[in-house]
Design a protein around this motif. Sequence first.
Motif, mmCIF file in Angstrom:
data_model
loop_
_atom_site.group_PDB
_atom_site.id
_atom_site.type_symbol
_atom_site.label_atom_id
_atom_site.label_comp_id
_atom_site.label_asym_id
_atom_site.label_seq_id
_atom_site.Cartn_x
_atom_site.Cartn_y
_atom_site.Cartn_z
ATOM 1 N N SER A 334 25.533 24.785 -50.834
ATOM 2 C CA SER A 334 26.248 23.639 -51.396
ATOM 3 C C SER A 334 27.733 23.914 -51.590
ATOM 4 C CB SER A 334 25.631 23.247 -52.752
ATOM 5 O OG SER A 334 24.319 22.762 -52.576
ATOM 6 N N LEU A 335 28.208 25.090 -51.193
ATOM 7 C CA LEU A 335 29.593 25.476 -51.419
ATOM 8 C C LEU A 335 30.423 25.316 -50.161
ATOM 9 C CD1 LEU A 335 28.934 28.652 -53.592
ATOM 10 C CD2 LEU A 335 29.386 26.306 -54.353
ATOM 11 N N ASP A 336 31.725 25.279 -50.341
ATOM 12 C CA ASP A 336 32.646 25.036 -49.231
ATOM 13 C C ASP A 336 33.909 25.871 -49.459
ATOM 14 O OD1 ASP A 336 34.284 24.123 -47.226
ATOM 15 O OD2 ASP A 336 34.507 22.094 -48.021
ATOM 16 N N GLY A 337 33.895 27.129 -48.961
ATOM 17 C CA GLY A 337 35.072 27.975 -49.096
ATOM 18 C C GLY A 337 34.988 28.933 -50.261
ATOM 19 N N LEU A 338 36.002 29.793 -50.370
ATOM 20 C CA LEU A 338 35.989 30.877 -51.340
ATOM 21 C C LEU A 338 37.394 31.181 -51.838
ATOM 22 C CD1 LEU A 338 34.640 33.371 -52.728
ATOM 23 C CD2 LEU A 338 35.107 34.622 -50.615
ATOM 24 N N TYR A 339 37.525 31.299 -53.165
ATOM 25 C CA TYR A 339 38.738 31.825 -53.785
ATOM 26 C C TYR A 339 38.485 33.309 -54.007
ATOM 27 C CZ TYR A 339 42.449 32.481 -57.287
ATOM 28 O OH TYR A 339 43.549 32.920 -57.982
ATOM 29 N N LEU A 340 39.099 34.173 -53.209
ATOM 30 C CA LEU A 340 38.649 35.558 -53.120
ATOM 31 C C LEU A 340 38.860 36.372 -54.393
ATOM 32 C CD1 LEU A 340 41.430 37.380 -52.668
ATOM 33 C CD2 LEU A 340 41.216 36.522 -50.355
ATOM 34 N N SER A 341 39.719 35.938 -55.312
ATOM 35 C CA SER A 341 39.920 36.703 -56.534
ATOM 36 C C SER A 341 38.682 36.746 -57.414
ATOM 37 C CB SER A 341 41.083 36.114 -57.341
ATOM 38 O OG SER A 341 42.321 36.452 -56.756
ATOM 39 N N PHE A 342 37.713 35.837 -57.192
ATOM 40 C CA PHE A 342 36.520 35.776 -58.019
ATOM 41 C C PHE A 342 35.285 36.254 -57.274
ATOM 42 C CE2 PHE A 342 38.546 31.983 -60.429
ATOM 43 C CZ PHE A 342 39.363 32.863 -61.119
ATOM 44 N N GLU A 343 35.436 37.083 -56.260
ATOM 45 C CA GLU A 343 34.307 37.534 -55.456
ATOM 46 C C GLU A 343 34.342 39.064 -55.340
ATOM 47 O OE1 GLU A 343 31.038 37.999 -53.728
ATOM 48 O OE2 GLU A 343 31.593 35.884 -53.997
ATOM 49 N N SER A 344 33.185 39.703 -55.547
ATOM 50 C CA SER A 344 33.119 41.164 -55.451
ATOM 51 C C SER A 344 32.354 41.651 -54.234
ATOM 52 C CB SER A 344 32.487 41.741 -56.727
ATOM 53 O OG SER A 344 31.184 41.232 -56.929
ATOM 54 N N ALA A 345 31.824 40.764 -53.412
ATOM 55 C CA ALA A 345 31.124 41.157 -52.190
ATOM 56 C C ALA A 345 32.065 40.970 -51.004
ATOM 57 C CB ALA A 345 29.858 40.324 -52.001
ATOM 58 N N GLU A 349 31.246 37.695 -43.675
ATOM 59 C CA GLU A 349 30.936 36.277 -43.850
ATOM 60 C C GLU A 349 31.783 35.654 -44.947
ATOM 61 O OE1 GLU A 349 27.770 38.454 -41.918
ATOM 62 O OE2 GLU A 349 28.713 38.734 -43.886
ATOM 63 N N ARG A 350 31.936 36.355 -46.047
ATOM 64 C CA ARG A 350 32.750 35.852 -47.142
ATOM 65 C C ARG A 350 34.226 35.830 -46.762
ATOM 66 N NH1 ARG A 350 30.897 34.188 -52.177
ATOM 67 N NH2 ARG A 350 31.159 32.430 -50.778
ATOM 68 N N LEU A 351 34.645 36.774 -45.932
ATOM 69 C CA LEU A 351 36.023 36.788 -45.451
ATOM 70 C C LEU A 351 36.346 35.514 -44.694
ATOM 71 C CD1 LEU A 351 38.710 38.352 -44.927
ATOM 72 C CD2 LEU A 351 37.624 39.255 -42.862
ATOM 73 N N ALA A 352 35.433 35.087 -43.829
ATOM 74 C CA ALA A 352 35.646 33.864 -43.061
ATOM 75 C C ALA A 352 35.680 32.632 -43.958
ATOM 76 C CB ALA A 352 34.547 33.723 -42.006
ATOM 77 N N GLU A 353 34.976 32.678 -45.091
ATOM 78 C CA GLU A 353 35.018 31.565 -46.027
ATOM 79 C C GLU A 353 36.333 31.544 -46.802
ATOM 80 O OE1 GLU A 353 31.481 31.252 -48.499
ATOM 81 O OE2 GLU A 353 30.390 32.401 -46.999
ATOM 82 N N ALA A 354 36.876 32.733 -47.087
ATOM 83 C CA ALA A 354 38.146 32.803 -47.812
ATOM 84 C C ALA A 354 39.300 32.319 -46.952
ATOM 85 C CB ALA A 354 38.400 34.232 -48.285
ATOM 86 N N PHE A 355 39.237 32.607 -45.648
ATOM 87 C CA PHE A 355 40.315 32.237 -44.734
ATOM 88 C C PHE A 355 39.728 31.434 -43.575
ATOM 89 C CE2 PHE A 355 41.537 36.490 -46.448
ATOM 90 C CZ PHE A 355 42.510 36.026 -47.316
ATOM 91 N N PRO A 356 39.531 30.136 -43.764
ATOM 92 C CA PRO A 356 38.830 29.313 -42.775
ATOM 93 C C PRO A 356 39.686 28.985 -41.557
ATOM 94 C CG PRO A 356 39.629 27.948 -44.568
ATOM 95 C CD PRO A 356 39.935 29.363 -44.949
ATOM 96 N N GLY A 357 38.991 28.558 -40.488
ATOM 97 C CA GLY A 357 39.672 28.058 -39.302
ATOM 98 C C GLY A 357 40.608 29.081 -38.675
#
Length: 415
Positions: A334-345, A349-357
């Motif tokens: 249900s999520l769309d993207g990532l603000y990387l300061s709040f992620e520890s993994a 995959e999470r990298l691509a969500e932090a910096f899309p397209g």
Amino acid sequence: MAEALAHGREAEGPLSVRSGGHGISSISTHHHGTVIDLGGLATIERVSPDSDLLRIGPGARWGEVAAALYPWGLAISSGDSGDVGVGGLATAGGVGLMGRAHGLTIDRVTAAELVTADGSVLALDSERHPDLFWAVRGPVSTWASSFPWSSAPRARLWSPGRHSSTAWTASRPSCGPGERRWRPPLPEISAFLYLLSGGFALATVVHAGDDPAVAGRDLSPFLSVAPLVGRRAELLPYAAVVAAAGAPHRGQQGGRIHSGLAVHLDGELSERLEGLVRAGFGELLQIRSVGGAVNDVPADATAYAHRHQNFSITAVAPYASRDFDEAWAAVHPSLDGLYLSFESAFTPERLAEAFPGTTLQRLRDIKRRIDPENVFHQNFPVADVRPTTGRGCELRTGAGGGRRKARHRIELCTT
């Protein structure tokens, strides 16, 4: 700074940079390596007596910045903690308590001076090294230009805001449909909702205006979200909202944090968050409002490309576990993207969500050119390059001499 970096590159073990040390990931602290502490680079000054253009060092804390700016009638939206260092927040994004009214912290940065991996000192703005200026606003320390020792955010003259705290009992663990009703209806309102253990929810809400009648009218819908336990509303300057507590840096924290952005806080997402709480991971679940002025900036204007989402959601567990990861994985669709300061993994995959397209490829191209040896590798792995290592020490840099020319003091400490 360049001299400190040279010593760090010669030393063994990991190399990292610390501005405030508040980061959730704790990547600025480690054993048997080198930490470049920017605490001595804490300048807070106006470019000229009548200007709203500021020069702020990365080692300053945001509470100190807010207190210094208050007598000048200025403020910069800067998160919810006054103990956060300027360096990390002013490069990562800055989701703050006046964000919907005034945007992210990075949206106020008009220039920066950086030390790159080879020791070069570069002045960045929209005309000088514009690609680096684009890249430094969004990725934190994922590449060479991660050493902003001064930046010049342009701050508007902001009136004191109405600050409100409201506590409820949660009839359902995640407040169910009530979460839809607490969504800020106006750009003047920024709200952070905390779901706590024991069936309680707490919201911190800022109305960026100084008319008590208007603020009271606009804040009143929050009182009907769920059964009310208590509330408090005050007319405060921003400096009082994010006052620094002066808490010392105590090293790495052991918690596990997952995060994501959302366009809508709809029924599906609410149900999945409720499932996260039922799984036993509801001791601290935070929902921050974004949108408003944050979304007025084009997605390609900075390396932070998330300009259409309205919420930032973060779950915290006291330690890493497979159960927590699996419970979060159920929320993830249900999520769309990532603000990387709040992620520890730090996964690909999470990298691509932090910096899309195209954002990630653009960052990688700049990384390859500016930091080909991947000296700055402690954060999300933008480049797949083996990092350099050396001996172990801690380096502290400080400014001395005149205001325009800085001398650097280096202290070597065996770890």
